[in-house]
Design a protein around this motif. Structure first.
Motif, mmCIF file in Angstrom:
data_model
loop_
_atom_site.group_PDB
_atom_site.id
_atom_site.type_symbol
_atom_site.label_atom_id
_atom_site.label_comp_id
_atom_site.label_asym_id
_atom_site.label_seq_id
_atom_site.Cartn_x
_atom_site.Cartn_y
_atom_site.Cartn_z
ATOM 1 N N GLU A 56 0.899 -1.318 -0.140
ATOM 2 C CA GLU A 56 -0.183 0.086 -0.046
ATOM 3 C C GLU A 56 0.878 1.176 -0.034
ATOM 4 O O GLU A 56 1.919 1.536 0.791
ATOM 5 C CB GLU A 56 -0.944 0.189 1.466
ATOM 6 C CG GLU A 56 -1.886 1.064 1.453
ATOM 7 C CD GLU A 56 -3.021 0.870 2.526
ATOM 8 O OE1 GLU A 56 -3.946 0.998 2.465
ATOM 9 O OE2 GLU A 56 -2.453 0.673 3.634
ATOM 10 N N THR A 95 -5.708 5.859 0.336
ATOM 11 C CA THR A 95 -6.909 5.993 1.273
ATOM 12 C C THR A 95 -6.316 6.325 2.718
ATOM 13 O O THR A 95 -6.826 6.631 3.941
ATOM 14 C CB THR A 95 -7.639 4.617 1.283
ATOM 15 O OG1 THR A 95 -6.667 3.626 1.995
ATOM 16 C CG2 THR A 95 -8.218 4.373 0.269
ATOM 17 N N MET A 96 -4.737 6.333 2.750
ATOM 18 C CA MET A 96 -4.239 6.552 3.948
ATOM 19 C C MET A 96 -3.022 7.463 4.095
ATOM 20 O O MET A 96 -2.735 7.962 3.140
ATOM 21 C CB MET A 96 -3.479 5.036 4.593
ATOM 22 C CG MET A 96 -4.304 3.912 4.788
ATOM 23 S SD MET A 96 -5.397 4.156 5.903
ATOM 24 C CE MET A 96 -4.316 4.319 7.466
ATOM 25 N N ARG A 118 -9.333 7.376 4.394
ATOM 26 C CA ARG A 118 -10.020 6.771 5.438
ATOM 27 C C ARG A 118 -9.228 6.678 6.879
ATOM 28 O O ARG A 118 -10.163 6.268 7.946
ATOM 29 C CB ARG A 118 -9.982 5.249 4.861
ATOM 30 C CG ARG A 118 -10.868 4.826 3.781
ATOM 31 C CD ARG A 118 -10.771 3.611 3.335
ATOM 32 N NE ARG A 118 -10.926 2.653 4.376
ATOM 33 C CZ ARG A 118 -10.703 1.425 4.404
ATOM 34 N NH1 ARG A 118 -9.827 1.035 3.339
ATOM 35 N NH2 ARG A 118 -10.631 0.647 5.413
ATOM 36 N N SER A 235 -4.283 0.201 6.220
ATOM 37 C CA SER A 235 -5.751 0.338 5.932
ATOM 38 C C SER A 235 -6.684 -0.665 6.786
ATOM 39 O O SER A 235 -7.876 -0.369 6.930
ATOM 40 C CB SER A 235 -6.191 0.583 4.421
ATOM 41 O OG SER A 235 -5.865 -0.693 3.916
ATOM 42 N N THR A 243 -15.073 2.471 7.311
ATOM 43 C CA THR A 243 -14.709 1.952 5.952
ATOM 44 C C THR A 243 -15.681 2.434 4.884
ATOM 45 O O THR A 243 -15.230 2.396 3.703
ATOM 46 C CB THR A 243 -14.406 0.611 5.950
ATOM 47 O OG1 THR A 243 -15.784 -0.317 6.054
ATOM 48 C CG2 THR A 243 -13.417 0.036 6.927
#
Length: 244
Positions: A56, A95-96, A118, A235, A243
């Protein structure tokens, strides 16, 4: 129990970390900043995309400022711009987020949420869980312990700052004699207590600088010997209710 790792800044030595994780069937999140940090060689866009094939990639701002020390609109540009940059490089949703220097406040956390992330990682350490998706802590920093490698009184900072917390957790005094025994003890405690997760984090440039590659690999091999461990990206630590 979940086991995750995260690596800050986007140093070229992240390639070595990614390879090490691959060898041991593990994964992690690499928080990449577009500009060079600490006069180190950084990942190229092509290398970042390569790492994203198996791991990720998270955002780490555009220029690595202390976000709470700059105007909010500038902070928004740093946060949102880094998300867009990562997505343009990897071709995947980002998302992070990771706060540079671990510096944030409620306003900064709100901006991260508003920009569509997120969750976000802090630099809090010695934690096995966390309920706030925008203040996710780590469990252990890959950094020399019990002494800091400097020739002044700051050398004692790692042990002096952590000793009380580690005793409260239940880490034996003998396990505080070095980074690897500390890492093993913390993981054993987390596994025995069926903690939600164990989060190892660091900077690949520091692993090189302080000669910790063998220690890091020894710890990863140790983790592999424990049953029921799920290897995940950052995540996966975000509580399910956050989520959607």
């Amino acid at each position: 129990m979940k086991f995750t790792t995260s690596w800050d800044d986007g140093y070229r030595d992240d390639l070595r970390v990614a390879q090490l994780l691959d060898v041991h069937g593990m994964t992690g999140t690499f928080y990449v900043c577009p500009v060079p940090q600490h006069e180190q060689t950084m990942l190229t866009k092509e290398e970042t995309k390569h790492v994203s094939d198996r791991h990720e990639i998270g955002a780490h701002s555009m220029t690595h400022p202390k976000l709470s020390k700059i105007p909010l609109e500038q902070a928004r540009e740093e946060i949102g711009g880094s998300k867009a940059w990562i997505e343009s490089v990897t071709g995947k949703p980002c998302t992070m987020f990771c706060y540079p220097y671990g510096d944030y406040n409620p306003d900064i956390a709100s901006l991260v949420r508003e920009e569509g992330f997120r969750g976000a990682r802090s630099t809090e350490t010695y934690a096995f869980d966390g309920n706030d998706p925008f203040a996710l802590p780590g469990t252990l920093h890959v950094y020399p312990f019990p002494l800091r490698p400097v020739l002044n009184r700051k050398a004692f900072q790692p042990i002096s700052r952590a000793q009380k917390t580690l005793r409260k957790i239940g880490v034996p005094v003998l396990a505080m004699r070095g980074w690897l025994p500390l890492a093993k003890s913390l993981f054993e405690i987390a596994h025995e207590r069926q903690a939600p997760w164990f989060h190892l984090w660091g900077h690949s440039a520091e692993v090189t600088r302080y000669g910790m590659w063998e220690l890091l690999e020894a710890f990863l091999k140790c983790v592999q010997t424990f049953p029921g461990v799920e290897y995940v990206q950052n995540s996966a630590l975000v509580p399910a209710r956050h989520t959607k």
